[in-house]
Write a protein that holds these residues in place. Structure first.
Motif, PDB file in Angstrom:
ATOM      1  N   TYR A 127       0.835  -1.201   0.000  1.00 28.24           N
ATOM      2  CA  TYR A 127       0.000   0.000   0.000  1.00 28.24           C
ATOM      3  C   TYR A 127       0.864   1.243   0.000  1.00 28.24           C
ATOM      4  O   TYR A 127       0.533   2.226   0.628  1.00 28.24           O
ATOM      5  CB  TYR A 127      -0.907   0.010   1.222  1.00 28.24           C
ATOM      6  N   GLN A 128       1.975   1.221  -0.713  1.00 30.40           N
ATOM      7  CA  GLN A 128       2.901   2.347  -0.568  1.00 30.40           C
ATOM      8  C   GLN A 128       2.333   3.652  -1.103  1.00 30.40           C
ATOM      9  O   GLN A 128       2.828   4.718  -0.783  1.00 30.40           O
ATOM     10  CB  GLN A 128       4.233   2.020  -1.224  1.00 30.40           C
ATOM     11  N   GLN A 129       1.287   3.544  -1.910  1.00 27.13           N
ATOM     12  CA  GLN A 129       0.660   4.786  -2.382  1.00 27.13           C
ATOM     13  C   GLN A 129       0.094   5.595  -1.217  1.00 27.13           C
ATOM     14  O   GLN A 129      -0.108   6.795  -1.325  1.00 27.13           O
ATOM     15  CB  GLN A 129      -0.471   4.464  -3.363  1.00 27.13           C
ATOM     16  N   SER A 130      -0.199   4.913  -0.122  1.00 26.44           N
ATOM     17  CA  SER A 130      -0.890   5.601   0.967  1.00 26.44           C
ATOM     18  C   SER A 130       0.061   6.412   1.845  1.00 26.44           C
ATOM     19  O   SER A 130      -0.365   7.260   2.600  1.00 26.44           O
ATOM     20  CB  SER A 130      -1.627   4.598   1.826  1.00 26.44           C
ATOM     21  N   TYR A 131       1.373   6.175   1.718  1.00 23.54           N
ATOM     22  CA  TYR A 131       2.304   6.883   2.601  1.00 23.54           C
ATOM     23  C   TYR A 131       2.171   8.380   2.486  1.00 23.54           C
ATOM     24  O   TYR A 131       2.146   9.118   3.457  1.00 23.54           O
ATOM     25  CB  TYR A 131       3.744   6.486   2.285  1.00 23.54           C
ATOM     26  N   LYS A 132       2.080   8.818   1.232  1.00 21.37           N
ATOM     27  CA  LYS A 132       2.058  10.274   1.054  1.00 21.37           C
ATOM     28  C   LYS A 132       0.782  10.871   1.625  1.00 21.37           C
ATOM     29  O   LYS A 132       0.793  11.987   2.141  1.00 21.37           O
ATOM     30  CB  LYS A 132       2.229  10.641  -0.421  1.00 21.37           C
ATOM     31  N   TYR A 133      -0.285  10.064   1.592  1.00 25.41           N
ATOM     32  CA  TYR A 133      -1.518  10.605   2.172  1.00 25.41           C
ATOM     33  C   TYR A 133      -1.402  10.703   3.688  1.00 25.41           C
ATOM     34  O   TYR A 133      -1.865  11.678   4.289  1.00 25.41           O
ATOM     35  CB  TYR A 133      -2.715   9.745   1.767  1.00 25.41           C
ATOM     36  N   VAL A 134      -0.768   9.709   4.278  1.00 26.04           N
ATOM     37  CA  VAL A 134      -0.547   9.779   5.724  1.00 26.04           C
ATOM     38  C   VAL A 134       0.251  11.038   6.054  1.00 26.04           C
ATOM     39  O   VAL A 134      -0.120  11.830   6.935  1.00 26.04           O
ATOM     40  CB  VAL A 134       0.209   8.524   6.204  1.00 26.04           C
ATOM     41  N   ALA A 135       1.339  11.223   5.319  1.00 24.44           N
ATOM     42  CA  ALA A 135       2.184  12.389   5.576  1.00 24.44           C
ATOM     43  C   ALA A 135       1.396  13.676   5.356  1.00 24.44           C
ATOM     44  O   ALA A 135       1.488  14.627   6.147  1.00 24.44           O
ATOM     45  CB  ALA A 135       3.407  12.361   4.660  1.00 24.44           C
ATOM     46  N   LEU A 136       0.611  13.687   4.313  1.00 15.64           N
ATOM     47  CA  LEU A 136      -0.148  14.898   3.991  1.00 15.64           C
ATOM     48  C   LEU A 136      -1.130  15.218   5.104  1.00 15.64           C
ATOM     49  O   LEU A 136      -1.222  16.359   5.568  1.00 15.64           O
ATOM     50  CB  LEU A 136      -0.885  14.695   2.669  1.00 15.64           C
ATOM     51  N   VAL A 137      -1.853  14.198   5.554  1.00 11.81           N
ATOM     52  CA  VAL A 137      -2.850  14.443   6.595  1.00 11.81           C
ATOM     53  C   VAL A 137      -2.180  14.964   7.852  1.00 11.81           C
ATOM     54  O   VAL A 137      -2.627  15.949   8.450  1.00 11.81           O
ATOM     55  CB  VAL A 137      -3.624  13.143   6.878  1.00 11.81           C
ATOM     56  N   ILE A 138      -1.072  14.329   8.210  1.00 10.16           N
ATOM     57  CA  ILE A 138      -0.414  14.746   9.448  1.00 10.16           C
ATOM     58  C   ILE A 138       0.101  16.175   9.339  1.00 10.16           C
ATOM     59  O   ILE A 138      -0.065  16.996  10.245  1.00 10.16           O
ATOM     60  CB  ILE A 138       0.744  13.778   9.768  1.00 10.16           C
ATOM     61  N   THR A 139       0.720  16.512   8.202  1.00 10.29           N
ATOM     62  CA  THR A 139       1.242  17.873   8.084  1.00 10.29           C
ATOM     63  C   THR A 139       0.101  18.886   8.030  1.00 10.29           C
ATOM     64  O   THR A 139       0.235  19.988   8.551  1.00 10.29           O
ATOM     65  CB  THR A 139       2.134  18.027   6.838  1.00 10.29           C
ATOM     66  N   LEU A 140      -1.003  18.477   7.437  1.00 13.47           N
ATOM     67  CA  LEU A 140      -2.161  19.380   7.434  1.00 13.47           C
ATOM     68  C   LEU A 140      -2.637  19.632   8.851  1.00 13.47           C
ATOM     69  O   LEU A 140      -2.920  20.769   9.238  1.00 13.47           O
ATOM     70  CB  LEU A 140      -3.296  18.778   6.600  1.00 13.47           C
TER      71      LEU A 140
END
Lengths: 101, 667, 534
Positions: free
Chosen positions: C25-38
């Motif tokens: 599910y490596q596509q999801s990493y950037k979303y995790v990072a994005l949500v956290i930084t948001l």
């Protein structure tokens, strides 16, 4: 006058000859002879010092005991040499180096 | 209705500034959909109306008004923004509106069909916003902001045709040269702030202002401040030796040149100096006057031989700005402002007229596939027959520029020249050189503008084409020009065509001169100048129309003039090449010395580590190994004893015993 | 758990999440990072709204807000005393704006990492670790804690540059690492020295608490860094001065100053775009922040004495960086050198020690954070498309990428100090404040302000020249048609990242009080601290 010193010197000479025979001879029989010579040097000392034990003659008794023992030792020694000869086909101690590390 | 009628001048003035900004924003959002320019036009119309009716009419010759809002606070000092409405600022604001309006109308026809026209309107609105804001700033810091913004708008407009190499070279040059002046302005601000703790114009220079109240123990600092502000004005108003950007700036669309690089923005320097005039002491004023006269003379000299119609006008602008600077230098900043106003009209008109001519020449070029420069006056000639109205309008503007009676230029130029004479006579000695040079410059002005008119409109058309398909420009271009032409005549400014003292603009300012009026000069100079101008025109007529040209076309002096005194070459060789070389040297230094040092340090560390590795392997480890080796050797030695021979063992045993015995015996 | 802790440790949560999610599910990493930084950005925005600008901070605990104190390490060391390390967080007017900036730049960096394809797991995990460290640095008020975060920051950066970088990435990564380590190792010595010189007035134990270090009363008489009876010196330089110098060098490397700047062009050029953004947007600010928070606040006496030299270094950095930028032919390197020049203003402003210049320096840091991040992102956009950054290989980009050109032009003009954008306010007030320094009597001569202002002129020169060379003129590309096809205009994602950065720069330029108001009291507080020694 023959003092104790003369006995001791003779004994020391016999001892040295025995020692020489033990260390230098290339024949186990001769080593055995050397051992006998050393034992006899010791017996001579016993006898010589026996003079000072006139009560029990401890020195002379011990000398007799030692002579018997030496005879026994020679028998055992010859037996060992025989056994060694059987195993190594030689009785030259230089060739028997099993004690080497 | 009453609500509208009661609108306060302050509010109105703010709206005058904000409307073009609004237009800019709307056009920026609309992008390519806003091609017509209607938004910009509506904004400027409304601004002009507001400025004229609610601001100028209320404030002119009335009570100055101002308003201040806090902007931000640093430490204990609060920086403000504010609107200052007095005679000077409302005049400037109205002038900008009145010039910008015809230029907008003119541009609709002139720029029609350009693929980037949406950008054009956007930039134009941005410029109007910045210039209008500059004119009513109450605070020097705020003025500085608008000052740079006009420079930015000018950058955008000069480089409007960004695929043209010369245009993007020119706008870069303009911005960087202006930056030099901006630095002067900024340092000036810093000086005033550190001395007086405020940048508010009223708090500084008002009647109760700190400038008069505060005793300054470092008069040199105030002189420096004056020079710094002048440096700012020098760059913006294209004064020698920072004038080099203005001729190049003619790469922009002609309508832009007329609005920004002739009428309004370049005059901002004069405006700034007028606004902070009390700051200048005698030394600074003398410097201003000297630079002004050098500028006026050199630019007039360069204008004589230019062949690009816009460059002639550009140098003429520089020269006239030099006049204004002289006026400020002698203390007659009211005369400078007066000349600024009149110059704005006739110079704008000259550019627009030139634009009309260039427009036609460009059409001619396109339709016949010619290899000509549509701006070169050598290719024109005899256009009077094809464009009579344009000719008349440009002739009026030229007369005004030359200072011919009945024009506005006559009034303002006389005001400056006469005041300069009076000032020089008051001071006496070498000071007289200044007005004399200026007189010569005035005559040269008449000559070069005459040359332009003669070369363009008289004689025969000099481009070889089967049929000259040049005709008059459309009404949307002619009408704005006509309006400007009317404004170039005397009656707009004064009912008396002869004496400038009655001019309305003049009466708005009350400037105390340091010198006396000399009445005889007021008669001699106008008459003398007019006569001289007529003679200059007569010579020009003979040279250029009658083809009795007596001069060597490529004499040293002519080439010197044509190449603008080689100043550009000089700058290119010294400043530009110099900085680039310095930059390269700095980079070399960075790469070789500093980074070399760092890398060297790295290499040195590695070398050190290699040495240490060697020591480790051969010395430290060597010691350990030799210890082990010694132990091994010793062990080996002892091993020999253990050879398994009984007799040896015995021998050793006895030997050791013997040694023991001997030891015992001897102890 | 306080808000600051949440802000700091949220990325660790993301880190754990990223490590736990299987690579399928490596596509999801950037979303995790994005949500956290948001969330972080929202949180720091909330902090900003809740911040009380009337409190000064600096050396008063009462002036700090959102304070969290927990005893962390307590060891009885017998004769040496008790070891006292606290988990001590708090923000004041200096750290809050930088915190907000960091959250924003991090978000930008995550956005710019969208198309990273090389081992995403490691990449985003390291990015989040870096995020934690950066946030921690700006919040920590215990010197030991500060140092921990400071060192933790190095590790992810080393790998981010060294693995995801360009051709000479290993060289750049090692250079960067060694440079920073060089500074921080010596910093550790000073920290220890301070520790043994300062007593906690309440417990009588030695302490790492920065606030206690700022108060001269807490120093032991005759201790190494003590104010009174201090007879220590190193190479003939008084101990307190040496402490100041060493700390200054540690942070000056980060700023960076000339001649300790050469890691920056290499690191910026070799780093992948998001890391360049973080380097320029946040890392350089740590240097400025450290000088304000630590060098000047803990050693005000030495700062008052040395500020002439600091200002000189600032001026040299401004001019030297600008001249170097002028000589560059690699666009990214040009921007890297322009960073050196712009950060020179920060040093000049800090060392002039007037309210205007110090505020201007802080403002310049914020402004440079937004603008340099945008600039590096813009370079990345071009590099993504044609894998080339050589200036002379491009010409007339405006013809094929109008939107991109517009953004570049805005970013360039904003950086060169066009009024209306933040850089103008920052630079102008550094100059004005520095000029004022002679009147206030902080020992900075006026000519430094004048020479510094030349940097503004030079910045116009190199930015406009670049604009002219690359973007204007007839379109002519080295790669010909293939390039022209590859160079499509900005995508929506790219605009989404760029627009807020430039909009914020504009907003700050128009309403500087947004930044000046929260920091004003802190600035005055710091100046009061130094005032006694001038």
């Amino acid at each position: 006058m023959i003092s104790i010193t003369h006995f001791l010197v003779v004994s020391a000479i016999i001892f040295s000859i025995g020692l020489y025979a033990i260390i230098a001879k290339r024949n186990a029989i001769m080593i055995l002879v050397g051992i006998e010579l050393i034992i006899n040097a010791a017996i001579l000392n016993f006898v010589a010092f026996g003079r000072y034990d006139k009560l029990n003659y401890g020195g002379q008794v011990f000398a007799l005991f030692a002579i018997v023992l030496a005879a026994a030792a020679v028998a055992v020694g010859l037996a060992i040499i025989l056994a060694v000869y059987r195993k190594y086909k030689t009785i030259n101690p230089d060739n028997i180096t099993d004690l080497q590390d | 209705m009453t609500a509208i009628a009661n609108i306060s001048p302050i509010t109105a003035a703010i709206w005058v500034v904000l409307l073009p900004l609004l237009a800019f924003l709307i056009q920026a959002i609309l992008g390519k959909r806003a091609k017509s320019g209607n938004i910009a036009l509506i904004a400027i119309i409304l601004s002009t109306l507001l400025s004229g009716v609610f601001v100028f009419a209320e404030i002119w010759k009335g009570i100055p008004r101002s308003v201040t809002y806090p902007w931000f606070t640093i430490g204990i000092s609060t920086f403000t923004v504010g609107v200052l409405l007095n005679n000077l600022t409302v005049l400037m604001q109205l002038l900008v509106c009145i010039i910008a309006l015809p230029v907008h109308i003119y541009s609709r026809a002139y720029m029609k069909g350009d693929p980037g026209i949406h950008r054009y309107w956007m930039y134009l609105s941005l410029f109007c916003f910045a210039m209008l804001g500059l004119s009513i700033s109450k605070n020097l810091f705020m003025m500085y902001i608008f000052w740079e913004l006009v420079g930015f708008a000018s950058y955008l407009l000069i480089g409007f045709w960004f695929t043209k190499e010369s245009a993007v070279q020119a706008n870069k040059k303009a911005f960087i040269v202006n930056r030099i002046g901006d630095l002067g302005f900024l340092i000036g601000i810093a000086i005033l702030f550190s001395v007086y703790g405020t940048l508010d114009l009223v708090e500084l220079f008002g009647k109760e202002g700190r400038f008069l109240q505060t005793l300054v123990d470092q008069p040199g600092l105030i002189t420096a401040a004056g020079l710094c502000f002048f440096l700012g004005a020098m760059a913006k108003s294209a004064q020698f030796p920072l004038h080099v950007w203005l001729p190049d700036a003619m790469e922009g669309p002609t309508a832009v040149s007329s609005l920004i690089h002739a009428a309004t923005m370049v005059a901002a320097g004069v405006f700034l100096l007028s606004a902070v005039f009390p700051l200048f002491n005698a030394q600074v004023l003398l410097v201003i006057a000297l630079i002004g006269v050098i500028t006026a003379a050199s630019a007039a000299f360069f204008a004589l031989t230019q062949t690009d119609i816009k460059k002639i006008l550009a140098f003429s602008t520089i020269s006239q700005l030099g006049f204004m600077m002289v006026a400020i230098g002698i203390g007659a900043w009211d005369a400078a402002m007066f000349h600024l106003v009149t110059h704005a009209f006739f110079k704008c008109l000259l550019f627009l007229g030139a634009g009309a001519v260039i427009h036609e020449m460009a059409h001619l070029k396109d339709s016949h596939n010619l290899q000509i420069d549509p701006q070169n006056i050598q290719q024109m000639g005899g256009l009077k027959a094809y464009m009579p109205k344009t000719f008349i309008l440009m002739a009026i503007a030229s007369l005004s520029l030359a200072g011919f009676p009945l024009t506005s230029g006559f009034l303002s130029k006389d005001a400056i020249l006469i005041s300069t004479y009076e000032w020089a006579i008051h001071h006496g000695g070498g000071y007289l050189l200044i007005p004399i040079v200026m007189t010569i410059v005035s005559i040269l002005t008449a000559f070069y503008i005459g040359r332009l008119i003669f070369k363009v409109f008289f004689g025969k058309f000099r481009t070889a084409v089967p049929q000259v398909s040049i005709h008059e420009a459309g009404n949307s271009m002619l009408l704005p020009m006509a309006f400007l032409a009317i404004c170039s005549l005397f009656f707009i400014f004064s009912w008396n065509p002869i004496s400038y003292h009655h001019a309305g603009v003049f009466q708005g300012f009350h400037v105390a001169y340091s010198f006396h009026e000399i009445h005889s000069l007021h008669i001699i100079i106008p008459i003398g100048l007019s006569l001289a101008a007529c003679i200059a025109w007569f010579i020009g007529w003979k040279w250029y129309v009658k083809q009795q040209y007596p001069l060597q076309a490529d004499s040293t002096l002519m080439r010197f003039s044509y190449n603008q005194g080689y100043i550009n070459t000089f700058y290119q060789l010294t400043v530009v090449e110099g900085s680039l070389r310095l930059a390269k040297a700095a980079y070399w230094f960075d790469k070789t010395i500093i980074d070399g040092l760092v890398n060297g340090l790295g290499r040195f560390t590695r070398m050190l580590s290699q040495v240490s590795a060697w020591i480790d392997t051969y010395l430290v480890d060597g010691l350990i190994n030799s210890l082990a080796g010694a132990a091994y050797y010793l062990g080996h030695l002892l091993r020999w004893v253990q050879n398994g021979r009984l007799q040896n063992y015995l021998g050793f045993a006895f030997t050791v015993l013997l040694i023991g015995i001997i030891y015992l015996i001897f102890t | 758990m306080g808000l600051l802790s949440l802000l700091i440790f949220l990325p660790l949560l993301a880190l754990a999440g990223i490590l736990l999610i299987p690579s399928r599910y490596q596509q999801s990493y950037k979303y995790v990072a994005l949500v956290i930084t948001l969330v972080q950005l929202g949180l720091s925005g909330y902090l900003y709204t809740q911040f009380n600008p009337n409190l000064a901070g600096i050396n008063q605990l009462s002036g700090y807000q959102f304070v969290e104190v927990l005893p962390w390490i307590r060891l009885d060391l017998g004769a040496i005393g008790k070891l006292e390390i606290d988990y001590f967080l708090g923000v004041d007017g200096f750290s809050l704006p930088l915190l907000l900036l960091s959250a924003f730049v991090m978000l930008m960096a995550v956005g710019a990492s969208w198309n990273i394809s090389k081992s995403r797991k490691g990449y985003f995990a390291l990015l989040m670790l870096l995020n934690t460290a950066v946030m921690g640095i700006f919040c920590a008020l215990d010197f030991f804690l500060f140092y921990v975060f400071y060192e933790v920051m190095l590790l992810p950066l080393y790998f981010l540059i060294g693995i995801w970088g360009g051709e000479r990435r290993e060289y750049a990564a090692i250079k960067f690492f060694l440079y920073t380590l060089f500074g921080s190792v010596f910093m550790l010595l000073i920290i220890v020295g301070l520790y043994f010189s300062v007593l906690n007035p309440h417990t009588g134990a030695h302490t790492f608490n920065m606030l206690y270090m700022m108060n001269p009363d807490n120093y032991i008489d005759g201790s190494f860094f003590g104010y009174i009876n201090n007879s220590f010196d190193v190479f003939g330089i008084p101990a307190r001065m040496i402490g100041f110098i060493v700390l200054f060098i540690a942070f000056a490397i980060k700023i960076p100053i000339v001649p300790l700047h050469t890691w920056l062009p290499d690191a910026h050029v070799e780093a992948p775009t998001p890391v360049s953004i973080i380097l320029a947007g946040i890392l350089l600010k740590i240097g400025g922040y450290g000088i304000i928070r630590i060098c000047i606040a803990i050693f005000p006496d030495a700062a008052a004495e040395a500020n002439w030299w600091l200002a000189l270094i600032g001026v040299i950095s401004i001019l030297y960086g600008a001249f170097n930028a002028l000589a560059q032919t690699d666009l990214k390197r040009l921007i890297a050198y322009s960073s050196v020049s712009h950060m020179g203003f920060v040093l000049l402003g800090i060392s002039a020690l007037t309210a205007e210049s110090l505020s201007g320096a802080m403002f310049q840091m914020l402004s440079h954070g937004f603008l340099s991040a945008a600039l590096f992102f813009l370079v990345g956009v071009l590099y993504d498309r044609v894998h080339d950054r050589y200036i002379y290989n491009f010409r007339g980009i405006a013809g094929i990428m109008p939107k991109y050109t517009a953004y570049v032009a805005i970013a360039f003009f904003a950086s060169l100090g066009l009024p209306g954008f933040s850089a103008f306010i920052g630079e102008a007030f550094v100059i004005i404040g520095t000029f004022n320094a002679e009147s206030v009597g902080t020992g900075i001569p006026r000519w430094m302000a004048i020479f510094g202002s030349l940097g503004i002129l030079l910045s116009a020169a190199y930015f406009l020249w670049t604009l002219q060379r690359m973007f204007f003129g007839e379109t002519r590309l080295k790669g010909g048609e293939t390039w022209a096809v590859a160079m499509n205009d900005l995508t929506v994602r790219e605009q989404l990242i760029l627009f807020p950065a430039l909009a914020l720069a504009l907003l700050l330029g128009i309403m500087p009080s947004l930044a000046f108001e929260p920091m004003n009291n802190a600035v005055l507080g710091l100046l009061k601290l130094v005032e006694n020694y001038l």
